[in-house]
Design an enzyme around this catalytic site. Structure first.
Site, PDB file in Angstrom:
ATOM      1  N   ASN A 168      44.015  28.291   8.034  1.00 16.17           N
ATOM      2  CA  ASN A 168      44.233  29.447   7.877  1.00 16.17           C
ATOM      3  C   ASN A 168      44.790  30.059   9.173  1.00 16.17           C
ATOM      4  OD1 ASN A 168      44.576  31.898   6.707  1.00 16.17           O
ATOM      5  ND2 ASN A 168      42.495  31.821   5.469  1.00 16.17           N
ATOM      6  N   HIS A 178      36.132  20.269  30.606  1.00 10.95           N
ATOM      7  CA  HIS A 178      35.998  20.322  31.932  1.00 10.95           C
ATOM      8  C   HIS A 178      34.840  20.113  32.722  1.00 10.95           C
ATOM      9  CE1 HIS A 178      39.956  22.682  32.207  1.00 10.95           C
ATOM     10  NE2 HIS A 178      39.292  23.311  31.252  1.00 10.95           N
ATOM     11  N   GLY A 183      35.644  31.326   8.928  1.00  7.59           N
ATOM     12  CA  GLY A 183      36.337  31.817   9.927  1.00  7.59           C
ATOM     13  C   GLY A 183      35.798  32.148  11.303  1.00  7.59           C
ATOM     14  N   ALA A 218      30.784  31.056   8.860  1.00  6.70           N
ATOM     15  CA  ALA A 218      31.729  31.764   9.845  1.00  6.70           C
ATOM     16  C   ALA A 218      31.037  32.303  10.917  1.00  6.70           C
ATOM     17  CB  ALA A 218      32.156  33.011   9.182  1.00  6.70           C
ATOM     18  N   ARG A 221      20.614  24.603   5.487  1.00  5.98           N
ATOM     19  CA  ARG A 221      20.295  24.166   4.166  1.00  5.98           C
ATOM     20  C   ARG A 221      21.120  22.593   4.092  1.00  5.98           C
ATOM     21  NH1 ARG A 221      22.398  27.671  -0.581  1.00  5.98           N
ATOM     22  NH2 ARG A 221      24.325  26.517  -0.194  1.00  5.98           N
TER      23      ARG A 221
END
Length: 188
Positions: free
Chosen positions: A88, A118, A145, A163, A186
């Site tokens: 997306n 780094h 997302g 998300a 879960r």
């Protein structure tokens, strides 16, 4: 006989400390940037147009891969994408090392996948050197997302990452993981 890693690109690909401002690596990032720009300027162009650019950009690209714009990556040639993958809007992949995305994967908006890292020792970090660790996303994974996937992480098959999660350690197959840092909440 052991192969001596001479180029910064060899060092980068093997996870050793390397100089990211090496001329060849800068050239490679410019190439990827141009291809990402082409992809991002296509808008809602045909699947065929988008896949043509993705096949130039990525190390491997399966069938039925859709990457929404904008999309950004460092090199592209370290990214392997399976078939039936949807990435997306606003995905960033730092691919100094292999980033492998399996088949039937859904990646939500604003996901960040980092193979680049780094040194934690400030003296080494101050020298400008960095290193990389591979990232693997298994088959049938859904990454929600705003997820950040850190260097060296493997996400097992059929798992879901909630998300906004920050994935700092490996996630097993067949689980739902969420949080910062992400943890299994879960088993499926």
């Amino acid at each position: 006989m052991n192969h001596v890693l001479n180029s910064e690109k060899d060092k980068m690909k093997s996870g050793q400390l390397y100089n990211a401002f090496d001329a060849d690596l800068v050239k490679d990032r410019v190439r990827a940037s141009k291809l990402c720009t082409q992809l991002n300027e296509l808008g809602k162009a045909t699947q065929e147009s988008r896949e043509k650019i993705l096949k130039k950009l990525f190390k491997t690209c399966g069938m039925n891969v859709w990457v929404e714009s904008p999309f950004i990556c460092d090199y592209g040639y370290q990214i392997s994408v399976g078939s039936n993958v949807f990435i997306n809007f606003n995905c960033t992949i730092l691919d100094g090392e292999d980033v492998t995305i399996g088949n039937d994967v859904l990646i939500g908006p604003n996901v960040q996948i980092y193979s680049a890292t780094h040194p934690v020792d400030w003296k080494v970090r101050k020298s400008g050197l960095e290193n990389t660790l591979p990232v693997t996303i298994g088959d049938n994974v859904w990454v929600g997302g705003g997820v950040v996937i850190c260097p060296g992480v493997t996400i097992g098959n059929k798992s879901t990452i909630g998300a906004g999660s920050v994935v700092t350690k490996d996630i097993p197959s067949n689980v739902v993981a969420a949080g910062n840092p992400a943890r299994v909440i879960r088993v499926l």
